[in-house]
Design an enzyme around this catalytic site. Structure first.
Site, short mmCIF file in Angstrom:
data_model
loop_
_atom_site.label_atom_id
_atom_site.label_comp_id
_atom_site.label_asym_id
_atom_site.label_seq_id
_atom_site.Cartn_x
_atom_site.Cartn_y
_atom_site.Cartn_z
N ASN A 118 0.73 -1.09 -0.09
CA ASN A 118 0.22 0.11 -0.14
C ASN A 118 0.76 1.31 0.09
O ASN A 118 1.63 1.36 0.28
CB ASN A 118 -0.82 0.07 1.20
CG ASN A 118 -1.59 1.25 1.48
OD1 ASN A 118 -2.34 1.66 0.61
ND2 ASN A 118 -1.98 1.52 2.80
N HIS A 120 0.85 5.24 1.44
CA HIS A 120 0.31 6.13 2.39
C HIS A 120 0.79 7.62 2.19
O HIS A 120 2.30 7.47 1.98
CB HIS A 120 0.31 5.62 3.51
CG HIS A 120 -0.84 6.36 5.19
ND1 HIS A 120 -1.95 6.82 4.62
CD2 HIS A 120 0.28 7.17 5.30
CE1 HIS A 120 -2.18 7.57 5.39
NE2 HIS A 120 -1.11 7.74 6.58
N SER A 147 5.18 6.46 2.28
CA SER A 147 6.15 5.52 2.88
C SER A 147 4.58 4.20 1.38
O SER A 147 3.71 4.45 1.04
CB SER A 147 5.17 5.34 4.32
OG SER A 147 5.51 6.11 5.24
N ASP A 156 -2.70 1.12 7.84
CA ASP A 156 -1.69 1.94 7.37
C ASP A 156 -0.70 1.95 7.84
O ASP A 156 0.70 2.54 9.22
CB ASP A 156 -1.76 3.83 7.56
CG ASP A 156 -2.54 4.37 6.42
OD1 ASP A 156 -3.07 3.14 5.44
OD2 ASP A 156 -3.46 5.61 7.31
C1 GAR Z 1 -3.03 8.84 -2.43
O1 GAR Z 1 -2.42 10.18 -1.88
C2 GAR Z 1 -3.02 7.72 -1.72
O2 GAR Z 1 -1.33 7.76 -0.80
C3 GAR Z 1 -3.72 7.62 -0.52
O3 GAR Z 1 -4.54 8.25 -1.37
C4 GAR Z 1 -5.00 8.95 -2.81
C5 GAR Z 1 -4.77 8.00 -3.45
O4 GAR Z 1 -4.67 9.23 -4.96
N1 GAR Z 1 -3.87 6.52 0.28
C6 GAR Z 1 -4.20 6.39 1.50
O5 GAR Z 1 -4.30 7.22 1.97
C7 GAR Z 1 -4.24 5.16 1.50
N2 GAR Z 1 -4.30 5.43 3.38
P1 GAR Z 1 -4.94 8.27 -6.23
O6 GAR Z 1 -5.83 8.05 -7.00
O7 GAR Z 1 -4.32 10.30 -7.14
O8 GAR Z 1 -3.45 7.97 -6.34
#
Ligand code: GAR
Length: 231
Positions: A118, A120, A147, A156
């Protein structure tokens, strides 16, 4: 072994990506996978949201994409079973969560332990959960980032594979900071996935992450990590 001296006939790992929204990290993984020598092929995308913009991205690249919404299933278990049935068909080696905003059950996590990662938007273990950029600004910390970690049951919380740091600058607002972090995410995720796909990082039964043949940290890519020599 560096990517360039990986066996030329090594079969690319099959990667399934799970999304809920925009899909920009999915885009970064697709771009990386199209480069010659990258050890992965994206075989499919699962979204728990029919309106996820990332679905269009998958379609643009002719990647199989399936919508599996929670509301169409009576329980979390039934929802995850439906996802697993799709995976049984695609046979992925690795599952990448890329903005998949739903907590997975212990059963699903155990099924993919060591093969599910994943990304984050924070320097974990700080700032798990949502609204990380706003909270970073509220705490006036000076260093932020992203991360990539193996997925375990907690949100997370899994063991870290790699992190990228970015500065928090004077006059940043959440959007400016988020954009800086996102740029780092798009570099970090393909690098971390490469490590997993090439078998250069793995998680032991006790949850420790071990690296082997770890490349020199690439400062220009802001990739930082904590390698442990494999015994
Ligand atoms: C990203 O910033 C990712 O790191 C976060 O969601 C966003 C998705 O953007 N993920 C989390 O917060 C997981 N806990 P994207 O759809 O443009 O890749």
């Amino acid at each position: 072994m560096s990517p360039s001296d990986a066996p030329p006939n090594a079969k690319p790992k099959r990667v399934a990506v799970m999304i809920s929204g925009r899909g920009s990290n999915l885009g970064a993984l697709i771009s990386a996978s199209m480069a010659s020598g990258y050890p992965c092929r994206i075989v499919g995308v699962v979204s728990d949201n029919a309106d996820a913009a990332g679905l269009q991205l998958a379609a643009d690249y002719d990647i199989d994409a399936k919508v599996v919404e929670r509301k169409d299933h009576n329980s979390r278990e039934a929802h995850e079973d439906a996802i697993q049935t799709i995976f049984d068909d695609w046979q992925p080696d690795i599952v990448c969560l890329a903005g998949y905003m739903r907590l997975l059950s212990g059963t699903f996590v155990a099924r993919w332990m060591g093969s599910m990662i994943n990304i984050h938007p924070s320097l974990l273990p700080s700032f798990t959960g949502l609204d990380t950029h706003q909270r970073v600004l509220a705490h006036q910390v000076t260093l932020h980032g992203c991360s990539v970690h193996f997925v375990t049951e907690g949100m997370d919380e899994g063991p870290l594979i790699a992190q990228a740091a970015v500065p928090v600058l004077p006059n940043d607002d959440a959007d400016r900071l988020a954009a800086r972090v996102l740029k780092a995410e798009h570099r970090l995720y393909p690098s971390a996935l490469r490590l997993v796909a090439e078998g250069k990082v793995r998680i032991t039964d006790s949850g420790t992450v071990l690296f082997r043949d770890f490349p020199e940290p690439d400062e220009s890519a802001a990739l930082y990590s904590h390698p442990v020599e494999d015994a």
